[in-house]
Design a protein around this motif. Structure first.
Motif, short mmCIF file in Angstrom:
data_model
loop_
_atom_site.label_atom_id
_atom_site.label_comp_id
_atom_site.label_asym_id
_atom_site.label_seq_id
_atom_site.Cartn_x
_atom_site.Cartn_y
_atom_site.Cartn_z
N CYS A 173 -10.28 5.15 2.35
CA CYS A 173 -8.24 4.83 2.39
C CYS A 173 -7.73 6.22 2.47
O CYS A 173 -7.83 7.31 2.37
CB CYS A 173 -8.02 4.35 0.38
SG CYS A 173 -6.02 5.37 0.67
N HIS A 189 -7.59 2.40 -6.32
CA HIS A 189 -6.95 4.08 -6.19
C HIS A 189 -5.26 4.13 -6.78
O HIS A 189 -4.68 4.14 -7.17
CB HIS A 189 -7.43 5.24 -6.12
CG HIS A 189 -7.07 6.58 -6.62
ND1 HIS A 189 -6.18 7.80 -6.18
CD2 HIS A 189 -8.06 6.67 -7.69
CE1 HIS A 189 -5.88 8.43 -6.66
NE2 HIS A 189 -7.45 8.25 -8.08
N CYS A 190 -5.36 4.33 -5.26
CA CYS A 190 -3.91 4.14 -5.16
C CYS A 190 -2.35 3.07 -5.74
O CYS A 190 -1.17 3.46 -5.83
CB CYS A 190 -2.92 3.80 -3.09
SG CYS A 190 -4.21 5.97 -2.70
N CYS A 207 -6.05 -0.04 -1.67
CA CYS A 207 -6.61 0.28 -2.29
C CYS A 207 -6.95 0.26 -3.98
O CYS A 207 -5.71 1.16 -4.36
CB CYS A 207 -5.80 2.05 -1.07
SG CYS A 207 -7.15 3.51 -2.61
N PHE A 236 0.66 -1.25 -0.25
CA PHE A 236 0.28 -0.08 0.21
C PHE A 236 0.99 1.22 -0.30
O PHE A 236 0.63 2.18 -1.33
CB PHE A 236 -1.01 0.23 1.17
CG PHE A 236 -1.79 1.37 1.45
CD1 PHE A 236 -2.50 1.21 0.17
CD2 PHE A 236 -1.38 2.08 2.50
CE1 PHE A 236 -2.91 2.80 0.98
CE2 PHE A 236 -1.53 3.29 2.60
CZ PHE A 236 -3.18 3.74 2.08
N CYS A 260 -5.80 8.86 0.21
CA CYS A 260 -7.28 9.59 -0.95
C CYS A 260 -7.63 10.21 -0.01
O CYS A 260 -8.43 11.39 -0.37
CB CYS A 260 -7.94 7.86 -1.57
SG CYS A 260 -6.95 7.41 -2.12
ZN LIG Z 1 -6.18 5.94 -1.76
#
Ligand SMILES: [Zn+2]
Length: 284
Positions: A250, A277-278, A275, A183, A253
């Motif tokens: 997250c 998105h990340c 996550c 992460f 985020c």
């Molecule tokens: Zn994220």
């Protein structure tokens, strides 16, 4: 299950009690844990100075002067409790092994589920010990460089999450720390292990070391059965950013004004938290 930081924390507590001491008696209270207790365990190590305690992966190794080593693995639910001389507490349930030092400290191995193990071997034959023979690199040793991590991952296309859990490549990184390191490094857990570029490898290396050191500083995580040798829980679980946080936003985020829930997937029957998105997967 105790992971590397927990075992390292336990090791440090045991060092202060055992190094330089001798054992005056060893109580073996049943025949086996995951493996039978070795014959000679209650006699061979007695009255020999303990010259060193060390850790290899999640194994605690107690080296005695006359070339014998006791190996302890805590399995799923094992704990070691230290009582100092004069602390006359009643025995706990599931105390399967008790070490008594010459100066009357008592170290008890408590393991209700009995997935732990204790072995006894000659130190010079350590390379032949089945538990130790095929272990990969130690992530907290000076040998663990960006290059060494890259080499450990270069030979496989398996998902990076699974490769980091493979003890033949790198030892002692459990599920929690792998999720957290991926992460922080912004690497999708399903990426092929050999697909990381140099920048990603450098980030991942840095965060593996940082997370393990932070966890040791916090006294290890406490999940289910794990507590310290003094019975105190560790505090690192309060610092988990994604592990066990499915559906929560997250935290990275969130600082950027996005509301992206942490997802959970299953890889090799184990939960992975990330996550979406990340940690984008460029190959999907
Ligand atoms: Zn994220």
């Amino acid at each position: 299950m105790p992971e590397l930081p927990e075992v390292e924390t336990i090791l440090q507590s045991m060092k202060s009690v055992l190094e330089g001491q001798t054992l005056s008696s060893i109580d073996v209270n049943r025949l086996d844990l995951r493996l039978p207790f070795p014959s000679g365990l209650s006699t061979i190590p007695l009255h020999q100075p303990i010259i060193r305690l060390r850790r290899r992966a999640k194994y605690i190794l107690i080296d005695f002067q006359h070339d014998w080593t006791i190996l302890i693995h805590l399995g799923m639910s094992g704990r070691l409790f230290i009582n100092h001389a004069g602390e006359n507490l009643p025995p706990r349930k599931h105390e399967h092994l008790v070490l008594w030092t010459g100066n009357k400290c008592r170290i008890a191995l408590v393991d209700p589920r009995r997935f732990g193990m204790v072995c006894l071997f000659q130190t010079k034959k350590e390379g032949q010990q089945p538990q130790l023979a095929h272990l990969g690199i130690e992530p907290l040793s000076s040998h663990f460089t960006v290059q060494a991590l890259a080499e450990a991952l270069a030979t496989t296309r398996m998902p990076i999450k699974n490769a980091l859990l493979d003890q033949r490549r790198i030892v002692g990184l459990g599920n929690i720390y792998v999720c957290e390191a991926l992460f922080k490094a912004h690497i999708h857990p399903q990426r092929a292990a050999n697909s990381l570029d140099k920048k990603e490898m450098k980030r991942l290396h840095g965060f593996i070391v940082e997370i393990l050191q932070a966890a040791i500083a916090a006294g290890g995580s406490t999940l289910r059965d794990y507590v310290h040798t003094d019975g105190q829980p560790g505090a690192f679980q309060n610092l988990h950013l994604v592990y066990g946080r499915e559906g929560e936003c997250c935290p990275i985020c969130l600082t950027k004004g996005r509301s992206v829930p942490v997802q959970r997937i299953t890889q090799s029957s184990r939960s992975t938290f990330f996550c979406p998105h990340c940690q984008k997967n460029p190959h999907k």
